[in-house]
Design a protein around this motif. Sequence first.
Motif, short mmCIF file in Angstrom:
data_model
loop_
_atom_site.label_atom_id
_atom_site.label_comp_id
_atom_site.label_asym_id
_atom_site.label_seq_id
_atom_site.Cartn_x
_atom_site.Cartn_y
_atom_site.Cartn_z
N ASN A 61 -13.75 -13.36 16.03
CA ASN A 61 -14.63 -12.94 14.94
C ASN A 61 -15.69 -11.92 15.37
O ASN A 61 -16.89 -12.10 15.16
CB ASN A 61 -15.32 -14.18 14.33
N VAL A 62 -15.19 -10.81 15.96
CA VAL A 62 -16.11 -9.74 16.37
C VAL A 62 -15.79 -8.43 15.63
O VAL A 62 -16.30 -7.36 15.99
CB VAL A 62 -16.05 -9.51 17.90
N GLU A 63 -14.94 -8.53 14.60
CA GLU A 63 -14.55 -7.38 13.78
C GLU A 63 -13.82 -6.31 14.62
O GLU A 63 -13.98 -5.11 14.40
CB GLU A 63 -15.77 -6.76 13.07
N LEU A 64 -13.01 -6.79 15.54
CA LEU A 64 -12.25 -5.88 16.40
C LEU A 64 -11.00 -5.40 15.66
O LEU A 64 -10.23 -6.21 15.13
CB LEU A 64 -11.85 -6.62 17.68
N SER A 65 -10.81 -4.09 15.61
CA SER A 65 -9.65 -3.53 14.89
C SER A 65 -8.63 -2.90 15.83
O SER A 65 -7.48 -2.67 15.45
CB SER A 65 -10.12 -2.47 13.88
N SER A 66 -9.04 -2.63 17.06
CA SER A 66 -8.14 -1.98 18.02
C SER A 66 -8.41 -2.50 19.43
O SER A 66 -9.55 -2.86 19.77
CB SER A 66 -8.35 -0.46 17.98
N LEU A 67 -7.36 -2.52 20.25
CA LEU A 67 -7.49 -2.95 21.63
C LEU A 67 -7.54 -1.77 22.61
O LEU A 67 -7.49 -1.95 23.82
CB LEU A 67 -6.30 -3.85 21.99
N ALA A 68 -7.65 -0.55 22.06
CA ALA A 68 -7.57 0.66 22.89
C ALA A 68 -8.67 0.72 23.95
O ALA A 68 -8.45 1.26 25.04
CB ALA A 68 -7.63 1.89 22.00
N ARG A 69 -9.84 0.16 23.65
CA ARG A 69 -10.96 0.24 24.59
C ARG A 69 -11.13 -1.04 25.42
O ARG A 69 -12.17 -1.21 26.08
CB ARG A 69 -12.25 0.55 23.83
N LEU A 70 -10.16 -1.90 25.40
CA LEU A 70 -10.22 -3.11 26.22
C LEU A 70 -10.17 -2.72 27.70
O LEU A 70 -9.31 -1.93 28.10
CB LEU A 70 -9.04 -4.03 25.88
N GLU B 170 -15.37 -1.68 20.64
CA GLU B 170 -15.69 -2.29 21.94
C GLU B 170 -17.02 -3.04 21.84
O GLU B 170 -17.83 -2.79 20.97
CB GLU B 170 -15.79 -1.22 23.03
N ILE B 171 -17.18 -3.98 22.79
CA ILE B 171 -18.44 -4.73 22.88
C ILE B 171 -19.22 -4.19 24.06
O ILE B 171 -18.70 -4.05 25.17
CB ILE B 171 -18.16 -6.24 23.05
N GLU B 172 -20.47 -3.84 23.81
CA GLU B 172 -21.30 -3.24 24.84
C GLU B 172 -21.41 -4.17 26.06
O GLU B 172 -21.68 -5.37 25.93
CB GLU B 172 -22.70 -2.95 24.29
N GLY B 173 -21.19 -3.65 27.23
CA GLY B 173 -21.32 -4.42 28.47
C GLY B 173 -20.01 -4.96 28.99
O GLY B 173 -19.93 -5.35 30.16
N LEU B 174 -18.98 -5.04 28.12
CA LEU B 174 -17.69 -5.54 28.58
C LEU B 174 -16.92 -4.38 29.20
O LEU B 174 -16.49 -3.46 28.51
CB LEU B 174 -16.91 -6.14 27.41
N ASN B 175 -16.76 -4.41 30.52
CA ASN B 175 -16.09 -3.31 31.21
C ASN B 175 -15.22 -3.85 32.35
O ASN B 175 -15.11 -5.07 32.53
CB ASN B 175 -17.12 -2.31 31.72
N ASP B 176 -14.64 -2.95 33.09
CA ASP B 176 -13.70 -3.36 34.13
C ASP B 176 -14.37 -3.85 35.41
O ASP B 176 -13.70 -4.02 36.43
CB ASP B 176 -12.71 -2.24 34.44
N THR B 177 -15.68 -4.12 35.36
CA THR B 177 -16.34 -4.75 36.52
C THR B 177 -16.06 -6.25 36.57
O THR B 177 -16.30 -6.90 37.59
CB THR B 177 -17.87 -4.54 36.47
N VAL C 24 -17.30 -15.80 27.00
CA VAL C 24 -17.15 -16.05 25.56
C VAL C 24 -18.09 -15.12 24.80
O VAL C 24 -19.31 -15.20 24.97
CB VAL C 24 -17.45 -17.52 25.21
N LEU C 25 -17.50 -14.28 23.96
CA LEU C 25 -18.28 -13.30 23.19
C LEU C 25 -18.06 -13.49 21.69
O LEU C 25 -18.20 -12.54 20.92
CB LEU C 25 -17.89 -11.88 23.60
N ASP C 26 -17.73 -14.69 21.28
CA ASP C 26 -17.45 -14.96 19.87
C ASP C 26 -18.63 -14.56 18.98
O ASP C 26 -19.79 -14.79 19.34
CB ASP C 26 -17.15 -16.46 19.66
N ASN C 27 -18.28 -13.96 17.84
CA ASN C 27 -19.26 -13.59 16.82
C ASN C 27 -20.19 -12.44 17.23
O ASN C 27 -21.16 -12.15 16.52
CB ASN C 27 -20.10 -14.80 16.38
N CYS C 28 -19.93 -11.84 18.38
CA CYS C 28 -20.69 -10.64 18.75
C CYS C 28 -20.10 -9.43 18.00
O CYS C 28 -18.89 -9.31 17.88
CB CYS C 28 -20.61 -10.39 20.26
N LEU C 29 -20.94 -8.57 17.51
CA LEU C 29 -20.46 -7.43 16.74
C LEU C 29 -20.03 -6.30 17.67
O LEU C 29 -20.79 -5.85 18.53
CB LEU C 29 -21.58 -6.94 15.81
#
Length: 253
Positions: free
Chosen positions: A38-47, A20-27, A10-15
């Motif tokens: 509510n993380v101000e995400l505008s694109s899913l390209a870096r998911l 992208e959110i730092e640390g969230l990767n394919d590991t 859960v990364l709610d309210n993280c900027l």
Amino acid sequence: MKGNKVTELVLDNCLCVNGEIEGLNDTFKKLEFLSMANVELSSLARLPSLNKLRKLELSDNIISGGLEVLAEKCPNLTYLNLSGNKIKDLSTVEALQNLKNLKSLDLFNCEITNLEDYRESIFELLQQITYLDGFDQEDNEAPDSEEEDDEDGDEDDEEEEEDEAGPPEGYEEEEEEEEDEDEDEDEDEAGSELGEGEEEVGLSYLMKEEIQDEEDDDDYVEEGEEEEEEEEEGLRGEKRKRDAEDDGEEEDD
């Protein structure tokens, strides 16, 4: 904590920065639930690629398109929440057709919900989904995910309650037999106590009778002695009288 062991995140309210959110990767290969509300995400390209992800929460962001990325990065999604985003057109949602396992989609507070025949159009466009905004096509409410998880547990609890509530067959009969035996024992004890009491009364009564008989015998003996003494005195008196008469006859001679 290593990402390859995490199943819920859960990364709610993280900027997020640059989409992208730092640390969230394919590991996070075992991740099954991800929430980024509510993380101000505008694109899913870096998911990152999350092949085991089943539930994705993206509410209250500023996503307006690019949903085709989800089929590439999260192909096994069953639940997707895009409420409160900038989705306006059916063409934007059309990209979700490639999510073959998708069963539930939420679009609350998106402009698309203002379209005429919004629900009918979405169900026609995305025929794989069962629930839209929490309800199916017949307006039946979707079950809570936690309730679904608890169903098996409830069945186990019910079985345990039945085992606790209901004694095994024959157990009640054994209990009744034991109660009857206890009652019989109590009655025998009461009877024996009563018998002892009666015996005590009988013994005391007999002893009193014997004592009374002895007293009566003593009285009888005393009376007999008195009579014998009286007889002896009478005999003595008669003897004296004869002696006196004999003395008088001698004097006359």
